[in-house]
Enzyme design. Structure first.
Site, short mmCIF file in Angstrom:
data_model
loop_
_atom_site.label_atom_id
_atom_site.label_comp_id
_atom_site.label_asym_id
_atom_site.label_seq_id
_atom_site.Cartn_x
_atom_site.Cartn_y
_atom_site.Cartn_z
N ARG A 97 0.84 -1.09 -0.16
CA ARG A 97 -0.01 0.06 0.02
C ARG A 97 0.91 1.20 -0.10
NH1 ARG A 97 -3.45 1.55 -2.74
NH2 ARG A 97 -4.35 -0.54 -2.60
N LYS A 132 1.84 24.88 -2.10
CA LYS A 132 0.72 24.14 -2.02
C LYS A 132 0.84 22.52 -2.21
CE LYS A 132 -1.69 28.30 -3.62
NZ LYS A 132 -2.54 28.89 -4.47
N LYS A 164 5.26 38.55 -0.49
CA LYS A 164 4.07 38.48 -0.91
C LYS A 164 3.15 39.57 -0.56
CE LYS A 164 2.46 34.70 -2.64
NZ LYS A 164 1.56 33.48 -2.81
N GLU A 197 6.05 39.96 -4.95
CA GLU A 197 4.77 39.86 -5.74
C GLU A 197 4.33 41.18 -6.03
OE1 GLU A 197 1.32 36.93 -4.65
OE2 GLU A 197 0.84 38.62 -3.68
N ASP A 219 0.93 38.87 -10.17
CA ASP A 219 -0.02 37.88 -9.68
C ASP A 219 -1.43 38.15 -10.05
OD1 ASP A 219 -0.92 35.64 -7.99
OD2 ASP A 219 -1.73 37.32 -6.78
#
Length: 280
Positions: A97, A132, A164, A197, A219
């Site tokens: 598995r 992410k 950011k 950003e 962005d």
């Protein structure tokens, strides 16, 4: 391959799964029973995770014999056999598995990445992953992106300064954020790239006026504004487009002339590639 990190991951995963024993196998199959199994591909795509599978089998039982028939990065089709394994049946069943979970996930990421990279083959633009990722699986997922032909962005918070929108707002503006980052690097004697950003052309102009960064992330720019931004930057800084980019529109973003496109979708919402490990 980061061997130390991989082995720690495998140990943790096996502890989570096995606990105090695989009681199904222990209760139904004599301990020294020998067996063979083959890893069968059940869906077309790009194979990833073979090197990891070898380490998993080795960690479970060093006496297992693995014959690799297909390498990472191979384009596979339904019915292909990626590897065979032979040895103690109990060991094969314990490893099964974890091998499948990792290889299916990694192959799904590699397949998606390869498909998107192929769309941009006639451009200069490269595809980046993001942070992410699934907690605990970041290394594997970013490894799969590389196998699929993509490029890794920063690995974590520690290997790049990425200013950011929230950093800019908390710092009191772009100028404050950039100058503070530069001072921090000098004071700490750290050699890290700085990326910032920007959310619009006005913020871009502020960055161009102060400089002192390595890369500019554009962005959620429209195609028109993205083309304008690339022209304004004029090769002085590396450019990266992000936000709202999908497989359907990625080629149009690349056509705007950016160096990189970052896509969280490479790792946060891919479909695993179907495969199974069957006794024979």
């Amino acid at each position: 391959m980061d061997t130390q990190l991989i082995h720690q991951f495998i140990k943790n995963a096996l502890t989570e799964d096995v606990g105090d024993g695989d009681h199904t196998s222990l209760s139904t199959i004599p301990a020294e029973t020998q067996g063979k199994a083959k890893l069968i591909i059940k869906e077309a795509g790009i194979l990833a995770g073979i090197e990891l599978a070898i380490e998993i089998f080795k960690e479970v039982d060093a006496d297992l014999k693995v014959d690799v028939l297909l390498q990472d990065g191979t384009e596979v089709k339904i019915g292909d056999i990626a590897l065979t394994v032979s040895g103690r049946t109990h060991s094969i069943l314990i490893a099964e598995r974890l091998v499948l979970n990792c290889m299916q996930r990694m192959s799904g990421i590699a397949t998606t990445t390869h498909r998107i990279v192929s769309l941009l083959k006639d451009t200069k633009t490269k595809i980046l992953d993001t942070r992410k990722t699934t907690p605990g699986l970041r290394y594997l997922e970013k490894w799969a992106v590389r196998i699929g032909g993509g490029v890794n962005h920063r690995i974590g918070l520690y290997d790049m300064i990425l200013i950011k929108d929230n950093h800019v707002d908390y710092a009191g503006g772009i100028t404050n954020a950039i100058t503070a980052a530069q001072k921090y690097l000098a004071d700490q004697r750290k050699n890290l790239q700085i990326e910032i950003e920007v959310r619009n052309l006005e913020e871009l102009k502020q960055v161009l006026a102060i400089g002192g960064v390595d890369r500019i992330m554009l962005d959620n720019f429209s195609f028109e504004n993205l083309r304008t931004a690339v022209a304004l930057i004029d090769g002085k800084f590396t450019t990266e487009a992000s936000g709202g980019i999908t497989e359907a529109n990625v080629a149009e973003y690349a056509a705007c002339g950016v160096d990189f496109i970052s896509m969280g979708a490479l790792t946060h919402s891919v479909k695993s590639l179907d495969m199974s490990l069957k006794a024979y």
